[in-house]
Scaffold this motif. Structure first.
Motif, PDB file in Angstrom:
ATOM      1  N   GLN A  67       0.779  -1.189   0.040  1.00 60.79           N
ATOM      2  CA  GLN A  67       0.101  -0.247   0.013  1.00 60.79           C
ATOM      3  C   GLN A  67       0.633   1.223  -0.097  1.00 60.79           C
ATOM      4  O   GLN A  67       0.548   2.291  -0.658  1.00 60.79           O
ATOM      5  N   ALA A  68       1.916   1.320   0.806  1.00 57.54           N
ATOM      6  CA  ALA A  68       2.776   2.422   0.816  1.00 57.54           C
ATOM      7  C   ALA A  68       3.591   2.597  -0.690  1.00 57.54           C
ATOM      8  O   ALA A  68       3.641   3.627  -1.236  1.00 57.54           O
ATOM      9  N   LEU A  69       3.868   1.431  -1.046  1.00 60.56           N
ATOM     10  CA  LEU A  69       4.695   1.658  -2.626  1.00 60.56           C
ATOM     11  C   LEU A  69       3.358   2.364  -3.538  1.00 60.56           C
ATOM     12  O   LEU A  69       3.866   2.964  -4.498  1.00 60.56           O
ATOM     13  N   ALA A  70       2.163   1.919  -3.303  1.00 60.24           N
ATOM     14  CA  ALA A  70       1.146   2.288  -4.319  1.00 60.24           C
ATOM     15  C   ALA A  70       1.077   3.915  -4.027  1.00 60.24           C
ATOM     16  O   ALA A  70       1.079   4.579  -5.137  1.00 60.24           O
ATOM     17  N   ILE A  71       0.811   4.091  -2.767  1.00 61.87           N
ATOM     18  CA  ILE A  71       0.706   5.656  -2.680  1.00 61.87           C
ATOM     19  C   ILE A  71       1.733   6.532  -2.865  1.00 61.87           C
ATOM     20  O   ILE A  71       1.569   7.636  -3.847  1.00 61.87           O
ATOM     21  N   TYR A  72       3.065   6.083  -2.677  1.00 65.94           N
ATOM     22  CA  TYR A  72       4.281   6.899  -2.735  1.00 65.94           C
ATOM     23  C   TYR A  72       4.670   6.694  -4.292  1.00 65.94           C
ATOM     24  O   TYR A  72       5.557   7.465  -4.931  1.00 65.94           O
ATOM     25  N   GLY A  73       4.159   5.691  -5.196  1.00 68.13           N
ATOM     26  CA  GLY A  73       4.554   5.405  -6.404  1.00 68.13           C
ATOM     27  C   GLY A  73       3.898   6.576  -7.100  1.00 68.13           C
ATOM     28  O   GLY A  73       4.465   7.298  -8.212  1.00 68.13           O
ATOM     29  N   VAL A  74       2.613   6.710  -6.833  1.00 72.12           N
ATOM     30  CA  VAL A  74       1.969   7.773  -7.536  1.00 72.12           C
ATOM     31  C   VAL A  74       2.499   9.193  -7.029  1.00 72.12           C
ATOM     32  O   VAL A  74       2.567  10.084  -8.091  1.00 72.12           O
ATOM     33  N   TYR A  75       3.077   9.581  -5.875  1.00 70.77           N
ATOM     34  CA  TYR A  75       3.567  10.612  -5.547  1.00 70.77           C
ATOM     35  C   TYR A  75       5.043  11.012  -6.303  1.00 70.77           C
ATOM     36  O   TYR A  75       5.177  11.950  -7.020  1.00 70.77           O
ATOM     37  N   GLY A  76       5.693  10.053  -6.469  1.00 77.51           N
ATOM     38  CA  GLY A  76       7.247   9.920  -7.154  1.00 77.51           C
ATOM     39  C   GLY A  76       6.652  10.305  -8.666  1.00 77.51           C
ATOM     40  O   GLY A  76       7.411  11.144  -9.204  1.00 77.51           O
ATOM     41  N   ALA A  77       5.926   9.561  -9.073  1.00 76.74           N
ATOM     42  CA  ALA A  77       5.545   9.789 -10.486  1.00 76.74           C
ATOM     43  C   ALA A  77       4.999  11.160 -11.006  1.00 76.74           C
ATOM     44  O   ALA A  77       5.694  11.865 -11.745  1.00 76.74           O
ATOM     45  N   VAL A  78       4.015  11.569 -10.110  1.00 74.73           N
ATOM     46  CA  VAL A  78       3.524  12.922 -10.390  1.00 74.73           C
ATOM     47  C   VAL A  78       4.373  13.950 -10.012  1.00 74.73           C
ATOM     48  O   VAL A  78       4.429  14.928 -11.026  1.00 74.73           O
ATOM     49  N   ALA A  79       4.926  14.045  -8.923  1.00 73.28           N
ATOM     50  CA  ALA A  79       5.858  15.355  -8.534  1.00 73.28           C
ATOM     51  C   ALA A  79       7.177  15.255  -9.273  1.00 73.28           C
ATOM     52  O   ALA A  79       7.498  16.483  -9.822  1.00 73.28           O
ATOM     53  N   ALA A  80       7.666  14.064  -9.623  1.00 72.78           N
ATOM     54  CA  ALA A  80       9.153  14.362 -10.018  1.00 72.78           C
ATOM     55  C   ALA A  80       8.880  14.237 -11.669  1.00 72.78           C
ATOM     56  O   ALA A  80      10.034  14.441 -12.273  1.00 72.78           O
ATOM     57  N   VAL A  81       8.112  13.606 -12.382  1.00 70.43           N
ATOM     58  CA  VAL A  81       7.941  13.455 -13.673  1.00 70.43           C
ATOM     59  C   VAL A  81       6.854  13.993 -14.462  1.00 70.43           C
ATOM     60  O   VAL A  81       6.951  14.889 -15.349  1.00 70.43           O
ATOM     61  N   LEU A  82       5.647  13.511 -14.230  1.00 75.14           N
ATOM     62  CA  LEU A  82       4.334  13.771 -14.894  1.00 75.14           C
ATOM     63  C   LEU A  82       4.018  15.347 -15.016  1.00 75.14           C
ATOM     64  O   LEU A  82       3.844  15.800 -16.221  1.00 75.14           O
ATOM     65  N   ILE A  83       3.815  15.993 -13.737  1.00 79.72           N
ATOM     66  CA  ILE A  83       3.676  17.435 -13.728  1.00 79.72           C
ATOM     67  C   ILE A  83       4.661  18.307 -14.351  1.00 79.72           C
ATOM     68  O   ILE A  83       4.318  19.121 -15.184  1.00 79.72           O
ATOM     69  N   PRO A  84       5.837  18.175 -14.262  1.00 75.82           N
ATOM     70  CA  PRO A  84       6.994  18.739 -14.825  1.00 75.82           C
ATOM     71  C   PRO A  84       6.908  18.964 -16.174  1.00 75.82           C
ATOM     72  O   PRO A  84       7.041  19.610 -17.099  1.00 75.82           O
ATOM     73  N   ASN A  85       6.894  17.475 -16.743  1.00 79.22           N
ATOM     74  CA  ASN A  85       6.661  17.259 -18.328  1.00 79.22           C
ATOM     75  C   ASN A  85       5.297  17.943 -18.811  1.00 79.22           C
ATOM     76  O   ASN A  85       5.316  18.626 -19.714  1.00 79.22           O
TER      77      ASN A  85
END
Length: 431
Positions: free
Chosen positions: A41-59
């Protein structure tokens, strides 16, 4: 079934009988399966956070508003942090008061997964900076509606002697999720819509599986004080004079996170402005520097979590973790190169993992009212992560702008971490 001794020894999560003393309740104590699913569950939550904050929104901002993408991202990141800081204690307090046959935490986690997934879908369709910012704020609310109840699972369902291992699983999931999420997002960045939808489905499905396979205990028979708006608002202030150990833990975490974040936030600029790498070299190596911290982080958090349970000690690992962190901050002062920054990342990652595994458990052991309001109280303590994370960039920029530059930043960050380690000295109830 009645609450067994191994879960009752902490008094955590027990309802009041009106006199403030905890009483027995119908409970569903932690199982080995729950412990494993904490990592998922922690992997799912922070997987979303890592993806969105570090990559998807900047792109996404690079496409929508390339000329102002850095300023746009700074505003959105600050908004995200503000929602995080405010929502965690509120969601925790609401979950403490929730009475249902599904328990106190499950319904809020379901709501969080629904909100988070909807926000990710909204992000996939966003074509303006305002839309991205509003969707990111909703995503923050959804993610924190998952984080706060998940953290409260430790005092709710684990005896003190088992919380280190459970905390380690959450910590490992957090670190792996943030890294894996950003890597997968990088692979899908050329198709932003597909990436957002994939993470939305993943978050919702894994949360549903977590709740179905690890059913919470019914809270319908728990006593509940009549709702008072004044009481509800004032409960968010916990006097350090009445609850000194709670206050010391808050201060210790605040300072540790501030010291760590003040350097880690500027990794890219450490490579370009301190180590002298070109922009192309920095882009090629910034991911490697981040990944260099991951193995040590995961090893430290797992080793420390289970070892602290076996030894029954928490503070010693916090001190060791702080010491390793400080040692890591010294390295680039002597070695202002890519190698020096990479070694710093490895050491600070190990120190952070060791600190986190013990700090989370220490937090659960100093909760007021024997953990009866664990959701709210842990949410308040989690503000000691959100606030310094938001403050760190401004502090770092100010320090870098002085005559001491980046070296001054390393020294001040080390001093902050050291003072944070001293802050747990007055805590006597936990070894």
């Amino acid at each position: 079934m009645t609450l067994p001794d191994r879960a009752a020894d902490s008094g955590a999560g027990l309802p009041s009988n009106g006199s403030g003393a905890p009483v027995q309740q119908i409970a569903r104590p932690a199982t080995g399966r729950l412990t494993a699913w904490l990592l998922v569950q922690a992997l799912a939550i922070y997987g979303v956070y890592g993806a969105v904050a570090a990559v998807l929104i900047p792109n996404q901002l690079s496409i929508i508003d390339p000329a102002n993408k850095i300023d746009d991202f700074a505003v959105i990141a600050t908004l995200f942090a503000v929602v995080t800081t405010l929502s965690q204690p509120l969601i925790g307090a609401f979950s403490d008061r929730t009475r249902s046959r599904f328990g106190r935490r499950a319904l809020w986690m379901l709501l969080g997964a629904g909100l988070g997934s909807a926000a990710l879908l909204a992000l996939s369709a966003s074509t303006s900076v305002v839309a991205v910012g509003l969707s990111a704020a909703v995503l923050s609310l959804g993610i924190n509606s998952l984080i706060s109840p998940l953290t409260a699972t430790l005092p709710d369902r684990y005896a003190v002697a088992r919380r280190g291992g459970a905390s380690a699983m959450i910590g490992a999931g957090t670190m792996l999720g943030a890294t894996i999420g950003s890597v997968i997002a990088g692979m899908l960045a050329a198709q932003l819509g597909v990436a957002y939808v994939a993470f939305a489905v993943m978050l919702l499905v894994l949360t549903l599986l977590f709740l179905i396979l690890n059913r919470d205990y019914s809270s319908t028979e728990l006593s509940l004080d009549p709702f008072s708006l004044r009481t509800f608002i004032t409960q968010f202030w916990l006097s350090p004079r009445k609850h000194p150990e709670f206050g010391w833990v808050f201060l210790a975490r605040f300072l540790f996170v501030l010291g760590f974040s003040s350097v880690s936030t500027f990794t890219y600029f450490l490579l370009t402005n301190y180590a002298g790498l070109s922009l192309a070299q920095a882009n090629a190596n910034v991911g490697f520097v981040g990944l260099a911290a991951l193995p040590g982080m995961v090893i430290a958090v797992l080793l420390t979590g289970f070892l602290s349970d076996r030894l029954g000690r928490r503070k010693i690992f916090i001190w060791i973790g702080s010491g390793v962190m400080i040692a890591g901050l010294v390295v680039p002062i002597a070695l202002p190169t890519l190698v020096g920054i990479t070694v710093m990342s490895m050491l600070t990652g190990f120190g952070y993992g060791m600190y986190q595994a013990s700090d989370v458990v220490l937090m659960t052991q100093v909760l007021p009212r024997a953990g009866q309001t664990a959701g709210k109280d842990l949410g308040i303590l989690n503000m000691a992560t959100g606030i310094p994370t938001a403050l760190a960039p401004a502090l770092s920029a100010a320090l870098i702008g002085t005559v001491f530059g980046f070296q001054g930043l390393f020294v001040v960050a080390g001093v902050i971490v050291f003072v944070g380690a001293l802050a747990i000295l007055p805590i006597r109830s936990v070894r």
